[in-house]
Design an enzyme around this catalytic site. Structure first.
Site, PDB file in Angstrom:
ATOM      1  N   HIS A   1      37.047  42.686  41.399  1.00  0.00           N
ATOM      2  CA  HIS A   1      36.781  42.549  40.034  1.00  0.00           C
ATOM      3  C   HIS A   1      37.743  43.815  39.260  1.00  0.00           C
ATOM      4  CE1 HIS A   1      32.691  40.978  40.091  1.00  0.00           C
ATOM      5  NE2 HIS A   1      32.783  41.327  41.215  1.00  0.00           N
ATOM      6  N   CYS A  21      35.769  36.660  41.297  1.00  0.00           N
ATOM      7  CA  CYS A  21      34.666  36.721  42.186  1.00  0.00           C
ATOM      8  C   CYS A  21      34.009  35.525  42.038  1.00  0.00           C
ATOM      9  CB  CYS A  21      33.678  37.865  42.123  1.00  0.00           C
ATOM     10  SG  CYS A  21      32.961  38.365  43.489  1.00  0.00           S
ATOM     11  N   GLU A  26      38.235  43.995  36.280  1.00  0.00           N
ATOM     12  CA  GLU A  26      37.620  44.563  35.146  1.00  0.00           C
ATOM     13  C   GLU A  26      36.918  45.666  35.396  1.00  0.00           C
ATOM     14  OE1 GLU A  26      36.587  41.918  36.710  1.00  0.00           O
ATOM     15  OE2 GLU A  26      34.477  41.677  36.814  1.00  0.00           O
TER      16      GLU A  26
HETATM   17  N1  GLN Z   1      28.521  36.515  45.873  1.00  0.00           N
HETATM   18  C1  GLN Z   1      28.435  36.111  44.579  1.00  0.00           C
HETATM   19  C2  GLN Z   1      28.270  34.582  44.679  1.00  0.00           C
HETATM   20  O1  GLN Z   1      28.402  34.066  45.592  1.00  0.00           O
HETATM   21  C3  GLN Z   1      29.631  36.520  43.958  1.00  0.00           C
HETATM   22  C4  GLN Z   1      29.636  38.020  43.893  1.00  0.00           C
HETATM   23  C5  GLN Z   1      30.432  38.479  42.692  1.00  0.00           C
HETATM   24  O2  GLN Z   1      30.666  37.665  41.698  1.00  0.00           O
HETATM   25  N2  GLN Z   1      30.473  39.845  42.502  1.00  0.00           N
HETATM   26  O3  GLN Z   1      28.220  33.906  43.519  1.00  0.00           O
END
Ligand code: GLN
Length: 195
Positions: free
Chosen positions: A175, A79, A177
């Site tokens: 995610h 992410c 995890e």
């Molecule tokens: N929206 C977040 C970002 O731009 C990422 C979201 C996340 O890691 N769950 O960093």
């Protein structure tokens, strides 16, 4: 086998718990001294990429981590971690600057980019190299909008690339995890072992 987990912000603890369940030793990276320990791989967790990027820069971690990845250290970014590894980032409003980042993967990450995804959603989808579907939890996730030939797509959801690999670098927009399925982490550990 010892894995460094970037622990500046975000969901690093969940990655550590996942590694522990797999019997893999890990340590937290909060400053340059931590990073200088011996390691076989690195995990960059989800969270807020702008915050993590600024901290990486201010703590003088950006350059040494980038150099290690370019020298072949296996890295797994989830992410926000995907955003930090992306060479290009799109989808920031003018008030939100593009985060300082590692930029080692030849792809464009679109930030906060799913129409239905102002919140979060859960789905299951195939992942190349793993049998059966993988549970995927998305939280204001990015997706991979464009990528170079050397970036292999591993998973797509609704036509968006949500997991990919470029040599020693693995990224997931979701995610793993946060779910109990450990196979994406196992996939990464195979990359570490195969190095
Ligand atoms: N929206 C977040 C970002 O731009 C990422 C979201 C996340 O890691 N769950 O960093």
């Amino acid at each position: 086998m010892r894995i460094a987990v970037l622990a500046l912000q975000g969901a690093f603890l969940e990655h550590e718990m996942m590694l522990r369940k797999l019997g893999i030793d890990c340590f937290e990276v909060r400053r340059l001294e931590d990073w200088q320990q011996e390691k076989d791989g690195l995990i960059i967790p989800g969270g807020e990429s702008t915050t993590q990027g600024k901290l990486l820069r201010d703590l003088s971690l950006l350059d040494p981590i980038r150099e290690a990845i370019e020298a072949g250290l296996p890295v797994f970014g989830t992410c926000a971690g995907l955003i930090l590894l992306a060479r290009e980032v799109e989808g920031n409003s003018p008030s939100v600057p593009v985060p300082p980042r590692l930029g080692t993967m030849r792809m464009t990450a679109a930030r906060n980019a799913y129409g239905r995804q102002l919140g979060s959603f859960h789905t299951e989808a195939p992942f190349k190299g793993i049998d059966g579907d993988i549970p995927m939890t998305f939280i204001r996730a990015p997706y991979i909008k464009e990528s170079a030939d050397e970036v292999e797509t591993l998973s797509e959801v609704d036509g968006y690339i949500v997991a990919a690999r470029q040599g020693n670098q693995l990224v997931a927009a979701f995610h793993p995890e946060l779910d109990s399925d450990m196979r994406v982490h196992e996939y990464f550990m195979e990359m570490v072992k195969g190095r």
